[in-house]
Design an enzyme around this catalytic site. Structure first.
Site, mmCIF file in Angstrom:
data_model
loop_
_atom_site.group_PDB
_atom_site.id
_atom_site.type_symbol
_atom_site.label_atom_id
_atom_site.label_comp_id
_atom_site.label_asym_id
_atom_site.label_seq_id
_atom_site.Cartn_x
_atom_site.Cartn_y
_atom_site.Cartn_z
ATOM 1 N N HIS A 69 -2.848 55.762 8.653
ATOM 2 C CA HIS A 69 -2.618 54.149 8.506
ATOM 3 C C HIS A 69 -2.450 53.501 7.195
ATOM 4 C CE1 HIS A 69 -7.144 53.224 7.788
ATOM 5 N NE2 HIS A 69 -7.076 54.517 8.711
ATOM 6 N N ASP A 71 -3.159 50.083 6.916
ATOM 7 C CA ASP A 71 -3.577 49.442 6.390
ATOM 8 C C ASP A 71 -5.340 49.461 6.535
ATOM 9 O OD1 ASP A 71 -3.988 50.156 9.649
ATOM 10 O OD2 ASP A 71 -5.022 48.953 9.752
ATOM 11 N N ASP A 101 -10.040 56.308 3.353
ATOM 12 C CA ASP A 101 -9.979 55.744 4.773
ATOM 13 C C ASP A 101 -8.372 54.863 4.594
ATOM 14 O OD1 ASP A 101 -9.661 55.414 7.888
ATOM 15 O OD2 ASP A 101 -11.253 54.032 7.139
ATOM 16 N N GLU A 133 -4.317 49.709 12.133
ATOM 17 C CA GLU A 133 -5.253 51.036 13.006
ATOM 18 C C GLU A 133 -6.342 50.245 13.088
ATOM 19 O OE1 GLU A 133 -8.168 54.411 13.537
ATOM 20 O OE2 GLU A 133 -7.459 52.638 11.970
ATOM 21 N N GLU A 134 -7.248 49.485 12.365
ATOM 22 C CA GLU A 134 -8.157 49.384 11.971
ATOM 23 C C GLU A 134 -8.845 48.556 12.667
ATOM 24 O OE1 GLU A 134 -11.034 50.905 10.454
ATOM 25 O OE2 GLU A 134 -9.685 51.601 8.553
ATOM 26 N N GLU A 161 -7.685 61.352 8.807
ATOM 27 C CA GLU A 161 -8.561 60.295 9.030
ATOM 28 C C GLU A 161 -9.797 61.838 8.208
ATOM 29 O OE1 GLU A 161 -9.473 57.747 9.165
ATOM 30 O OE2 GLU A 161 -7.253 56.913 11.132
HETATM 31 ZN ZN LIG Z 1 -8.976 55.245 8.913
#
Ligand SMILES: [Zn+2]
Length: 374
Positions: A69, A71, A101, A133-134, A161
C-alpha cells in the site's frame, strides 16, 4: 536508483491515508516508465486517488503479485526527532513515516525492477500498489476486482507488510461499523415528549457486550492470540447537555474473525438489536466502515513452499494484524505476507527500517525473478 534513494523519494510524499494520492502514483508511474514498464493507474470511486498495477513480463502467463500500500498513517510531527516526511539516516537506520509500513517494501520492489526487466521472465511479476489500506483495505478491492482484465490468473500474491522477511500464512479478518441512533430532542423535564437516543443505544451496546462474551467461548483457532474471534465497542458519542433529551447517539464497533468466520457475521446480533429500535420510533443507520476477510493459507500450498525455499525460513503460522492478503485469497488467489522490517515499529514516531532489511527484501524479489525466468 537504489532502494534507499527510492525510499527517500517515496517517504517525501505525505501520502497519508484518506487523502488524494496523485503525486506518489505519478512518481512511481514515471519511474516504471523510465524502465520501459507501462503501469495502469486505476482510479478508485473516490475520484481523487488511485491504485497502480504494473506487469514485468507477459500478462498472458500466470505469475506472482507483489502487493503493497502507498498510504501511510498520519504522523504527529512533535513526537518525531526529525521531519517524518524526510528520510533521515543514522548509521544503518533509515527514519521516516512509512519506512517499515510499508514504503520500504515498495522501494525494494521498485529497485529490483531493472534486474527483473532484463531477467527474461517466463512468468510475470506484477506490482499491485493500493491506496487507503490503513483505513481498512479500502483501495485494494477495486484493484482486485479488475485483475481478470489485467492479467492471467496469478499463481500467488505476496503482501509485503512488515514480517521480518518471514512468510506468514494467516491473520484474522475484520469488520468495522458505525451505528447511529436518532430520536427526538426535548427538555429533560418532559421525557414523555422525547425519544432518548442514548437510552436506546444502551440496548445496542449491551448486545455488543453479550456478543464479546459469546465469542470468547469459541470456536477456537490456536494459531491466533486470542484464539477466538473478538469484538469491541471503540467509540461512543451522543448528547448535548444534561437537561436536553439527546436525539443522537453513535457507536463504533469492530469485530475480528478467526479463519473460516465471516467478520461481518460477528456484528449480526448487534445490528439486529439496532434495527429493533425502529419499532420504538428511532431512526437507525448502519454504516460499514471497512471489512476484509481472514487469511489462511495451507502450509503445504505451492506458494508457501516457494517462500520457504526463497527465504530459507519456515513460514510463521499467524500474525495479529490484518492485511490485504485476505482479500486476495477471497478472490481465489493464494496469498501470504512477507516483507521487510518489524511491525512493532509501525504507526509510531521515529518509524525506521534498516538499510540491510531493504537489501534483503530486494535480494528476495530478485531471487523470485530468477525463479520466474527459469
Ligand atoms: Zn501496512
Amino acid at each position: 536508483m537504489n532502494a534507499t534513494e527510492i525510499l527517500e523519494k517515496l517517504v517525501s510524499f505525505d501520502s497519508v491515508v484518506g487523502a488524494p494520492n496523485g503525486a506518489i502514483v505519478s512518481w512511481i508511474n514515471d519511474y516504471l516508465a523510465s524502465h520501459g514498464i507501462s503501469a495502469k493507474v486505476l482510479a478508485g470511486p473516490e475520484g481523487d486517488r488511485s491504485n497502480l498495477f504494473a506487469t514485468i513480463g507477459r500478462v498472458d502467463m500466470p505469475g506472482y503479485i507483489l502487493s503493497g500500500h502507498m498510504d501511510v498513517v498520519p504522523a504527529e510531527v512533535d513526537e518525531w526527532s526529525s521531519s517524518p516526511f524526510r528520510l533521515r539516516r543514522e548509521g544503518d537506520m533509515l527514519f521516516g513515516r512509512g519506512t517499515t509500513d510499508m514504503k520500504g517494501f515498495l522501494a525494494a520492489a521498485l529497485a529490483a525492477v531493472p534486474q527483473l526487466v532484463t531477467a527474461g521472465l517466463k512468468r510475470p511479476i506484477h506490482l499491485a500498489f493500493s491506496y487507503d489500506e490503513e483505513a481498512g483495505c479500502r483501495g485494494a478491492p477495486h484493484l482486485i476486482a479488475q485483475l481478470p482484465t489485467l492479467c492471467a490468473p496469478p499463481l500467488g500474491a505476496i503482501i509485503g507488510e512488515p514480517s521480518n522477511m518471514r512468510a506468514v500464512l494467516a491473520h484474522k479478518g475484520k469488520a468495522a461499523a458505525r451505528v447511529t441512533i436518532r430520536g427526538r430532542a426535548g427538555h429533560s423535564s418532559r421525557p414523555d415528549l422525547g425519544l432518548n437516543a442514548i437510552h436506546a443505544l444502551a440496548a445496542v451496546l449491551n448486545a455488543a457486550i453479550d456478543q464479546t462474551a459469546r465469542l470468547s467461548q469459541g470456536p477456537f483457532d490456536t494459531a491466533f492470540e486470542p484464539p477466538y474471534s473478538s469484538l469491541q465497542a471503540g467509540v461512543i458519542a451522543g448528547g448535548k447537555a444534561i437537561n436536553i433529551i439527546p436525539d443522537l447517539a453513535m457507536l463504533e464497533l469492530e469485530a475480528r474473525a478467526i479463519s473460516g468466520v465471516n467478520p461481518r457475521d460477528l456484528l449480526g446480533p448487534i445490528r439486529k438489536a439496532a434495527d429493533a429500535l425502529r419499532d420504538n420510533g428511532f431512526a437507525v443507520e448502519w454504516d460499514e466502515m471497512s471489512a476484509y476477510p481472514a487469511l489462511a493459507l495451507a502450509a503445504r500450498s505451492p506458494l508457501a513452499h516457494l517462500m520457504q525455499e526463497l527465504t530459507s525460513e519456515t513460514p510463521l503460522s499467524a500474525v495479529s494484524y490484518g492485511t490485504e492478503a485476505g482479500l486476495y485469497q477471497a478472490a481465489g488467489i493464494d496469498a501470504l505476507i512477507c516483507g521487510p522490517g518489524d511491525i512493532g515499529r509501525a504507526h509510531k514516531p521515529d518509524e525506521f527500517i534498516f538499510e540491510s532489511e531493504l537489501a534483503a527484501c530486494q535480494r528476495f524479489i530478485e531471487a523470485l525473478g530468477q525463479r520466474c525466468a527459469a
